[in-house]
Design a protein around this motif. Structure first.
Motif, PDB file in Angstrom:
ATOM      1  N   TRP A 104       0.843  -1.117  -0.199  1.00  0.00           N
ATOM      2  CA  TRP A 104       0.071  -0.078  -0.077  1.00  0.00           C
ATOM      3  C   TRP A 104       0.963   1.254  -0.129  1.00  0.00           C
ATOM      4  O   TRP A 104       1.845   1.250   0.718  1.00  0.00           O
ATOM      5  N   GLY A 105       0.239   2.386  -0.575  1.00  0.00           N
ATOM      6  CA  GLY A 105       1.122   3.736  -0.411  1.00  0.00           C
ATOM      7  C   GLY A 105       0.939   4.354  -1.728  1.00  0.00           C
ATOM      8  O   GLY A 105       0.435   3.985  -2.730  1.00  0.00           O
ATOM      9  N   PRO A 106       1.107   5.634  -1.644  1.00  0.00           N
ATOM     10  CA  PRO A 106       0.745   6.569  -2.712  1.00  0.00           C
ATOM     11  C   PRO A 106       1.577   6.299  -3.947  1.00  0.00           C
ATOM     12  O   PRO A 106       2.786   6.397  -3.789  1.00  0.00           O
ATOM     13  N   GLY A 107       1.128   6.098  -5.151  1.00  0.00           N
ATOM     14  CA  GLY A 107       1.735   5.994  -6.326  1.00  0.00           C
ATOM     15  C   GLY A 107       2.310   4.311  -6.414  1.00  0.00           C
ATOM     16  O   GLY A 107       2.774   4.081  -7.339  1.00  0.00           O
ATOM     17  N   VAL A 108       1.862   3.499  -5.579  1.00  0.00           N
ATOM     18  CA  VAL A 108       2.406   2.074  -5.514  1.00  0.00           C
ATOM     19  C   VAL A 108       1.919   1.504  -6.893  1.00  0.00           C
ATOM     20  O   VAL A 108       2.680   0.781  -7.458  1.00  0.00           O
ATOM     21  N   ASP A 147      -0.940  -1.780 -23.088  1.00  0.00           N
ATOM     22  CA  ASP A 147      -0.948  -1.014 -22.101  1.00  0.00           C
ATOM     23  C   ASP A 147      -1.396  -1.835 -20.966  1.00  0.00           C
ATOM     24  O   ASP A 147      -1.885  -2.842 -21.021  1.00  0.00           O
ATOM     25  N   GLY A 148      -1.334  -1.225 -19.496  1.00  0.00           N
ATOM     26  CA  GLY A 148      -1.622  -2.048 -18.463  1.00  0.00           C
ATOM     27  C   GLY A 148      -0.762  -3.146 -17.996  1.00  0.00           C
ATOM     28  O   GLY A 148      -1.344  -4.135 -17.450  1.00  0.00           O
ATOM     29  N   LEU A 149       0.502  -3.160 -18.545  1.00  0.00           N
ATOM     30  CA  LEU A 149       1.278  -4.447 -18.178  1.00  0.00           C
ATOM     31  C   LEU A 149       2.138  -4.358 -17.012  1.00  0.00           C
ATOM     32  O   LEU A 149       2.758  -5.139 -16.205  1.00  0.00           O
ATOM     33  N   GLY A 150       1.789  -3.105 -16.171  1.00  0.00           N
ATOM     34  CA  GLY A 150       2.410  -3.093 -14.666  1.00  0.00           C
ATOM     35  C   GLY A 150       1.524  -3.658 -13.655  1.00  0.00           C
ATOM     36  O   GLY A 150       1.057  -4.698 -13.935  1.00  0.00           O
ATOM     37  N   ALA A 151       1.443  -3.165 -12.531  1.00  0.00           N
ATOM     38  CA  ALA A 151       1.161  -3.855 -11.414  1.00  0.00           C
ATOM     39  C   ALA A 151      -0.437  -4.174 -11.657  1.00  0.00           C
ATOM     40  O   ALA A 151      -1.071  -3.710 -12.150  1.00  0.00           O
ATOM     41  N   VAL A 152      -0.917  -5.371 -10.684  1.00  0.00           N
ATOM     42  CA  VAL A 152      -2.177  -5.729 -10.604  1.00  0.00           C
ATOM     43  C   VAL A 152      -2.654  -5.163  -9.199  1.00  0.00           C
ATOM     44  O   VAL A 152      -1.932  -5.622  -8.160  1.00  0.00           O
ATOM     45  N   GLY A 153      -3.575  -4.234  -9.059  1.00  0.00           N
ATOM     46  CA  GLY A 153      -4.246  -3.927  -7.820  1.00  0.00           C
ATOM     47  C   GLY A 153      -5.404  -3.127  -8.088  1.00  0.00           C
ATOM     48  O   GLY A 153      -6.157  -3.248  -8.952  1.00  0.00           O
ATOM     49  N   GLU A 154      -5.552  -2.129  -7.115  1.00  0.00           N
ATOM     50  CA  GLU A 154      -6.701  -1.179  -7.254  1.00  0.00           C
ATOM     51  C   GLU A 154      -6.359   0.184  -6.309  1.00  0.00           C
ATOM     52  O   GLU A 154      -5.499   0.058  -5.724  1.00  0.00           O
ATOM     53  N   GLY A 155      -7.403   1.212  -6.590  1.00  0.00           N
ATOM     54  CA  GLY A 155      -7.183   2.293  -5.913  1.00  0.00           C
ATOM     55  C   GLY A 155      -6.437   3.332  -6.573  1.00  0.00           C
ATOM     56  O   GLY A 155      -5.681   4.035  -5.734  1.00  0.00           O
ATOM     57  N   ALA A 156      -6.016   3.428  -7.817  1.00  0.00           N
ATOM     58  CA  ALA A 156      -5.180   4.367  -8.479  1.00  0.00           C
ATOM     59  C   ALA A 156      -5.609   5.858  -8.228  1.00  0.00           C
ATOM     60  O   ALA A 156      -6.879   5.889  -8.341  1.00  0.00           O
ATOM     61  N   ASN A 194      -7.100   3.948  -1.050  1.00  0.00           N
ATOM     62  CA  ASN A 194      -6.822   2.517  -1.037  1.00  0.00           C
ATOM     63  C   ASN A 194      -5.895   1.884  -2.017  1.00  0.00           C
ATOM     64  O   ASN A 194      -6.103   0.919  -2.411  1.00  0.00           O
ATOM     65  N   GLU A 195      -5.097   2.939  -2.453  1.00  0.00           N
ATOM     66  CA  GLU A 195      -4.232   2.592  -3.638  1.00  0.00           C
ATOM     67  C   GLU A 195      -3.347   1.358  -3.171  1.00  0.00           C
ATOM     68  O   GLU A 195      -2.531   1.510  -2.226  1.00  0.00           O
ATOM     69  N   SER A 196      -3.208   0.175  -3.836  1.00  0.00           N
ATOM     70  CA  SER A 196      -2.303  -0.989  -3.298  1.00  0.00           C
ATOM     71  C   SER A 196      -2.235  -1.893  -4.514  1.00  0.00           C
ATOM     72  O   SER A 196      -2.924  -1.914  -5.573  1.00  0.00           O
ATOM     73  N   ILE A 197      -1.125  -2.810  -4.460  1.00  0.00           N
ATOM     74  CA  ILE A 197      -1.176  -3.825  -5.264  1.00  0.00           C
ATOM     75  C   ILE A 197      -0.934  -5.105  -4.670  1.00  0.00           C
ATOM     76  O   ILE A 197      -0.676  -5.328  -3.763  1.00  0.00           O
ATOM     77  N   LEU A 198      -1.208  -6.298  -5.653  1.00  0.00           N
ATOM     78  CA  LEU A 198      -1.290  -7.704  -4.888  1.00  0.00           C
ATOM     79  C   LEU A 198       0.212  -8.280  -5.158  1.00  0.00           C
ATOM     80  O   LEU A 198       0.900  -8.175  -6.150  1.00  0.00           O
ATOM     81  N   ILE A 199       0.651  -8.563  -4.111  1.00  0.00           N
ATOM     82  CA  ILE A 199       1.945  -9.205  -3.889  1.00  0.00           C
ATOM     83  C   ILE A 199       1.966 -10.679  -4.776  1.00  0.00           C
ATOM     84  O   ILE A 199       3.048 -10.719  -5.450  1.00  0.00           O
TER      85      ILE A 199
END
Ligand SMILES: [Zn+2]
Length: 395
Positions: free
Chosen positions: A123-127, A360-369, A373-378
């Motif tokens: 979690w975190g801003p910009g993650v 496009d969209g090849l970066g992280a998988v997560g939600e909350g951009a 609640n911005e976060s990515i799935l480990i």
């Protein structure tokens, strides 16, 4: 089956690929802690678009983290071009990975929204948007080096510093890099918690409408006034009607300003209107519509400026082919990819509009951009990193 013999060579090829691909995934899994540590460093180095010293601090950090495996060029505006030093001789052509260093989060956000690792997520801003994507690509390139997997093309990663504020100063650099590339891989987050790739993005833009009327005393001289707010209200109803939801074209008045005091017939009113257009022909449609606006009250003038500032990324044959390649490579990792279309823009819009196949969209998988609640799935870090490595070798 009689075809068994003739398919044997391709089976061998597949096995060879599987072997090297598995090694990419193995590498990413083995190095997951280091990938997480880099993401953490990136997130904890805040980089809001509107704060150049912070952007500079971030780009310095990124430079330090890739200098052993790449050449880095710095451009005015804080943009970076990273050229990786990868195995393989006689490289011909180029692949462009596209990312951005800036985030929408203001300086100091970390105090209330610190980097965290919990509930299977970071979690975190910009993650998600998009520091993890940058870390993935760097580790994908490290994988190719350490596993000594040959790459036939030059690989560069451009990291723009103004993507979240329209990419005005980086656009020419992006287009320049894209023109000499055969494919563009955009490190923006995937769609939803499945991390769907993005094969179409709407074009994005805005119009500013300025209505000028005639000021007068609302009580003493009412009839001599031409009310700019009333005129704007009528215009906006017409403008909102340009929306064609079934076609994906949307027109949304978002800001309105006008008038000075309630007892003055207002002489001026201004509005800003967001537009989204999935295809280039929708841009033509919108341009025609906005150009056709005429005042209802002949004493008023209506002035129009603006248009699309990011062209649509259309799902062209080149984009589809690139997606199919990614789909096949992901399947070898045990991942079922899916594709999606989005109304949001990215720097991929510019490269796709030049006719360069863009995924496009090849970066992280997560939600909350852009949200708290911005976060990515480990558990999607390793396969995304491996997919990027595989794509670079396959293209
Ligand atoms: Zn982004």
């Amino acid at each position: 089956m009689s075809g068994a013999d003739s398919t044997a060579p391709s089976r061998n090829d597949n096995c060879h690929n599987c072997h090297s691909m598995d090694s990419c995934l193995r590498y990413a899994r083995k190095n997951q802690k280091a990938i997480v540590a880099l993401i953490r460093e990136f997130v904890e180095c805040e980089s809001p678009s509107d704060h150049p010293p912070s952007i500079e601090r971030f780009t310095d950090l990124l430079f330090e983290r890739v200098r052993d495996i790449a050449n880095v060029k710095k451009f005015n505006g804080g943009h970076l071009r990273v050229e990786f030093d990868l195995p393989g001789n006689k490289k011909q052509g180029q692949i462009l990975a596209l990312g951005h260093s800036d985030t929408v989060w203001t300086l100091g956000t970390l105090r209330t929204m610190p980097f965290l690792e919990k509930k299977g997520r970071l979690w975190g801003p910009g993650v998600l948007d998009m520091k993890a994507g940058l870390a993935f690509f760097i580790f994908a390139m490290r994988a190719l080096r350490e596993l000594d997997i040959a790459v036939s093309k030059k690989v560069i990663m451009q990291v723009n510093a103004d993507e979240e504020v329209g990419s005005d100063s980086s656009r020419a650099l992006t287009e320049d890099a894209a023109r000499s590339s055969s494919a563009v891989l955009v490190l923006e987050p995937g769609t939803g918690l499945e991390g769907k790739l993005k094969t179409a993005r709407k074009g994005v833009g805005d119009y500013t409408i300025t209505v000028r009327g005639v000021a007068s005393h609302a009580g003493v001289d009412f009839a001599n006034g031409a009310n700019a707010i009333v005129e704007m209200a009528r215009q906006l109803e017409r403008i909102a009607g340009f929306t064609r939801l079934d076609e994906g074209v949307t027109v949304s008045p978002g800001v309105i300003q006008g008038g000075t005091r309630s007892n003055v017939v207002p002489a001026e009113c201004r509005a800003e209107v967001d537009i989204r257009a999935p295809r280039d022909r929708d841009r033509v449609y919108l341009e025609k519509k906005f150009a056709s606006l005429k005042p209802f009250d002949k004493r008023c003038t209506v002035e129009i400026s603006g248009g699309l500032n990011r062209p649509p990324m259309e799902r062209s044959a080149g984009v589809r082919k690139l997606y199919k390649t990614a789909e096949k490579l992901a399947a070898e990792l045990g991942v079922t990819l899916a594709e999606s279309a989005t109304g949001g823009g990215s720097d991929g819009n510019f490269t796709a509009a030049l006719g360069v196949p863009t995924l496009d969209g090849l970066g992280a998988v997560g939600e909350g951009a852009h949200a708290p609640n911005e976060s990515i799935l480990i558990n999607r870090i390793a396969d995304r990193t491996a997919l990027l490595a595989k794509l670079v070798t396959a293209l």
